[in-house]
Scaffold this motif. Structure first.
Motif, PDB file in Angstrom:
ATOM      1  N   GLN A  88       0.815  -1.204   0.000  1.00 11.83           N
ATOM      2  CA  GLN A  88       0.000   0.000   0.000  1.00 11.83           C
ATOM      3  C   GLN A  88       0.856   1.265   0.000  1.00 11.83           C
ATOM      4  O   GLN A  88       0.491   2.279  -0.586  1.00 11.83           O
ATOM      5  N   SER A  89       2.022   1.199   0.633  1.00 13.28           N
ATOM      6  CA  SER A  89       2.908   2.365   0.670  1.00 13.28           C
ATOM      7  C   SER A  89       3.685   2.558  -0.620  1.00 13.28           C
ATOM      8  O   SER A  89       4.345   3.588  -0.788  1.00 13.28           O
ATOM      9  N   GLN A  90       3.678   1.576  -1.513  1.00 17.43           N
ATOM     10  CA  GLN A  90       4.404   1.613  -2.771  1.00 17.43           C
ATOM     11  C   GLN A  90       5.924   1.599  -2.581  1.00 17.43           C
ATOM     12  O   GLN A  90       6.670   1.878  -3.520  1.00 17.43           O
ATOM     13  N   LEU A  91       6.392   1.276  -1.371  1.00 18.30           N
ATOM     14  CA  LEU A  91       7.820   1.281  -1.080  1.00 18.30           C
ATOM     15  C   LEU A  91       8.381  -0.122  -0.891  1.00 18.30           C
ATOM     16  O   LEU A  91       9.594  -0.284  -0.729  1.00 18.30           O
ATOM     17  N   SER A  92       7.534  -1.119  -0.878  1.00 14.76           N
ATOM     18  CA  SER A  92       7.968  -2.506  -0.731  1.00 14.76           C
ATOM     19  C   SER A  92       6.995  -3.399  -1.484  1.00 14.76           C
ATOM     20  O   SER A  92       6.057  -2.911  -2.125  1.00 14.76           O
ATOM     21  N   PHE A  93       7.224  -4.696  -1.385  1.00 11.51           N
ATOM     22  CA  PHE A  93       6.377  -5.642  -2.102  1.00 11.51           C
ATOM     23  C   PHE A  93       5.393  -6.310  -1.140  1.00 11.51           C
ATOM     24  O   PHE A  93       5.706  -6.546   0.043  1.00 11.51           O
TER      25      PHE A  93
END
Length: 697
Positions: A320-325
């Motif tokens: 959701q944060s677009q920083l991890s998978f």
């Protein structure tokens, strides 16, 4: 010596020849504008009725009707059917060219004399047809004085109606008709958009063309009242209609402008709908498609949206944060992909299909298949996977899967599948859409039809998972979003009723047989390494796991930082998703990898770094080379010629590369791409670059 009696097929061939000559003459007169357009239109209508009558007689004709043996009987019959279909197509086009721009010429405003003449003609035709038929229907053929024709003449069909007698007009839900004559018995003479004429029950009609629906509730109330009328009410209704006709004639001048404006508006809607007719509508009107068939819903989703393809679902999904998978993690102790459990993980096998209706004449079936996906009753929750069915021409209504063949069973034919889905919907299940890909003999048009659908809910009423056993699923007609649409069940027309009849009808209902099965520990472990949402073939799990491991290495270990989004040089990651759509290349990779595993020792098979290194070599020396070979034809669904040519190129190339490996003792390296004997397409940087921002979900 007595003359030989003409055979039934010969008689019908003579009728087709005569229709051909009359149609050619009509086309010639229409082009040279000999005579009035009204006369040409009437001639066209008469020829259409004659052609439909001849086609029905030809379809009912069997080899047993011939007094003597006829060589190539089926081929001759099909040739005559194709000739009739071509004649009907030409007449339908001509009918629309000759039809007036509004319902004011001969159809919308019918004079009393013309209406009475048409009633007399219909009575004469019905009388002759009743002499030929085995049954009579006096109520259908008795025409009474028509009511007022000054009202709206454009109607919409509420539900499908299949004609059962000569003179009936078969229509489908949503079609727009023009009413030519209304009768008090409830069977109205109508004309469809292709110029076909016949009678339809008025209870199937709704006023308007689908644009002006303000009076829908009033029309429905009137139709319900009409259903409950008895003979005395019909007499009173006819008297009231006569009074209304006199009043309409007195007020005709005052409402003439409004009627013309409404008719012109409705007719423009008819013209617009006619331009949007596709091959499915035409074939349905010709009777080549059984009731309950629809254009394929899942095939349309696959063509229009790439997110429903398997190659999209094996790509990493961002959190959701677009920083991890969200669904890709590494185990820090082993360096392997971390296993993830999902809410639903099942293995199942497509077993067979029974009593599936077949398309009629005029179309050639290119593929029988099932498209399946995760479904919650309202939306598709996974990729759409396709399994092609096998069938016996002697029993075309029965489909089977996973035929026994030598060597590796192609992924396209393998009915053993798995589903991983992390949805929390209580209605989660597997949607099966039975479909055919067809080509129209006369025009060469291709299309995809749904032959029905079935749904297997994966939990019972209490929310517990289903047990592993065989399930017989009823196949419904229409689309998954339509309710209570049944498929055609062929039963004797005058068969006896009762309990036996109901049992016979139940046994002949279309069904899909599916078996839920348990997986061994190795398969369960491999499934836990795959993405959270995926539906695919069980035989390809090991290849998907290797791709997932390579994906984790490149994205979680080899990147400088987790925020780095530069292009990654990885030919496998950039091209592997294509294999899930071109399954013949995936089969080639399975074959090459199986041969490589046979030459490995037990220690090598248990060594993950060695397996990844060998997998890269096998991939680059087989599938990657084929993907960019100019001799490999483009992939085209259900094209037998293209599929056979691709198979020859694939396996001849694999044999060449195998011989190279056996001769030199090493797999084909980069030097093979510079060998003049092995041509290669022009180099493109997209062959090597993996764009994380572009492919991530």
């Amino acid at each position: 010596m007595p003359l030989k009696k003409a055979r039934p097929l010969q008689l019908l061939q003579g009728e087709v020849d005569q229709l051909q000559r009359q149609a050619d003459s009509l086309m010639k007169d229409a082009q040279s504008q000999v005579g009035s357009s009204e006369d040409a239109f009437r001639r066209c209508q008469d020829l259409q009725m004659s052609a439909h009558k001849t086609l029905k007689a030809l379809q009912k004709l069997t080899k047993a009707d011939e007094p003597a043996l006829v060589r190539n009987y089926d081929q001759r019959k099909q040739e005559e059917e194709r000739r009739l279909e071509n004649i009907l197509e030409r007449l339908n086009k001509l009918s629309m060219e000759l039809s007036p721009p509004g319902p004011s010429t001969g159809l919308g405003e019918i004079s009393k004399e013309e209406s009475q003449d048409s009633v007399d003609e219909d009575n004469d035709e019905d009388g002759t047809d009743d002499d030929d038929d085995d049954y009579e229907d006096e109520e259908r053929t008795s025409a009474v004085k028509p009511p007022s024709q000054s009202g709206p003449q454009i109607y919409t069909i509420l539900c499908d109606f299949k004609g059962e007698q000569e003179g009936d007009l078969s229509v489908r839900r949503g079609e727009v008709l023009r009413i030519i004559r209304k009768t008090a018995d409830g069977w109205w003479m109508a004309q469809d958009m292709k110029g076909n004429r016949g009678v339809v029950p008025k209870t199937y009609l709704k006023v308007g063309s689908g644009v002006d629906d303000e009076n829908d509730e009033e029309d429905d109330d009137e139709e319900e009242d009409d259903d409950d009328d008895d003979e005395e009410d019909e007499d009173e209704e006819s008297e009231e209609e006569e009074d209304e006709e006199e009043e309409d004639e007195e007020g005709e001048e005052s409402t003439d402008d409004q009627t013309k404006h409404s008719s012109a508006s409705n007719w423009s809607t008819v013209r617009k709908a006619l331009n949007e007719i596709d091959a499915t509508d035409v074939l349905s009107a010709m009777g080549a498609i059984p009731p309950g068939f629809r254009p394929s819903t899942l095939s349309k989703l696959l063509d229009e949206d790439a997110t429903y393809k398997g190659g999209h679902h094996i790509q990493p999904e961002l959190s959701q944060s677009q920083l991890s998978f969200k669904d890709l993690f590494l185990d820090p102790d082993t360096g392997r992909v971390r296993a993830r459990q999902v809410r639903t993980c099942v293995c199942f096998t497509l077993w067979s299909c029974r009593h599936i209706p077949t398309p009629g004449v005029g179309v050639q079936v290119l593929s029988r298949h099932i498209r399946l996906c995760a479904f919650d009753g309202s939306q598709v929750l996974s990729n759409i996977h396709t399994v092609r069915a096998d069938y016996n021409p002697k029993s075309p209504k029965s489909w089977s899967f996973s035929p026994r063949i030598t060597g590796v069973l192609p992924t396209l034919l393998d009915g053993s599948c798995f589903l991983r889905c992390n949805s929390s919907s209580p209605n989660l299940g597997i949607l099966f859409e039975l479909g055919v890909t067809f080509i129209r003999n006369s025009t060469g048009e291709r299309g995809d039809l749904s032959c029905g659908w079935a749904f297997l809910k994966l939990t019972d009423d209490a929310g517990n998972p289903l047990s592993n056993r065989m399930y017989e699923l009823p196949v419904n007609g229409g689309t998954p979003y339509e309710k209570d649409v049944t498929l055609e069940v062929t039963l004797p027309r005058r068969s006896a009723g009762g309990v036996f009849q109901q049992m016979l009808q139940t046994r002949r209902q279309p069904k899909l047989i599916v078996r839920l099965k348990s997986a061994n520990s190795k398969t369960r472990t491999q499934l836990s390494l795959l993405p959270d949402t995926l539906l695919f073939c069980l035989s390809c799990i090991h290849l998907l796991v290797l791709h997932q491991q390579l994906l984790a290495d490149k994205l979680l270990m080899d990147r400088p930082t987790m925020q780095n989004t530069d292009l990654i040089c990885s030919p496998i990651l950039s091209t592997f998703p294509v294999l899930l759509e071109q399954t013949d290349l995936l089969d080639a990779l399975r074959t090459a990898w199986t041969e490589a595993e046979m030459n490995m020792s037990r220690a090598q098979k248990r060594d993950p770094p060695y397996l990844k290194q060998e997998f890269v070599k096998v991939y680059m020396s087989s599938v990657y080379f084929l993907l960019h070979s100019p001799s490999l034809p483009c992939h085209r669904w259900a094209d037998r010629g293209s599929e056979e040519q691709r198979a020859r190129v694939i396996y001849s190339t694999l044999d060449t590369l195998k011989n190279y490996h056996q001769t030199t003792g090493q797999r084909a390296g980069p030097d093979i791409f510079f060998d003049s004997t092995h041509p290669h397409l022009a180099f493109d940087v997209t062959e090597l670059s993996f764009d994380l921002l572009h492919v991530s979900r």
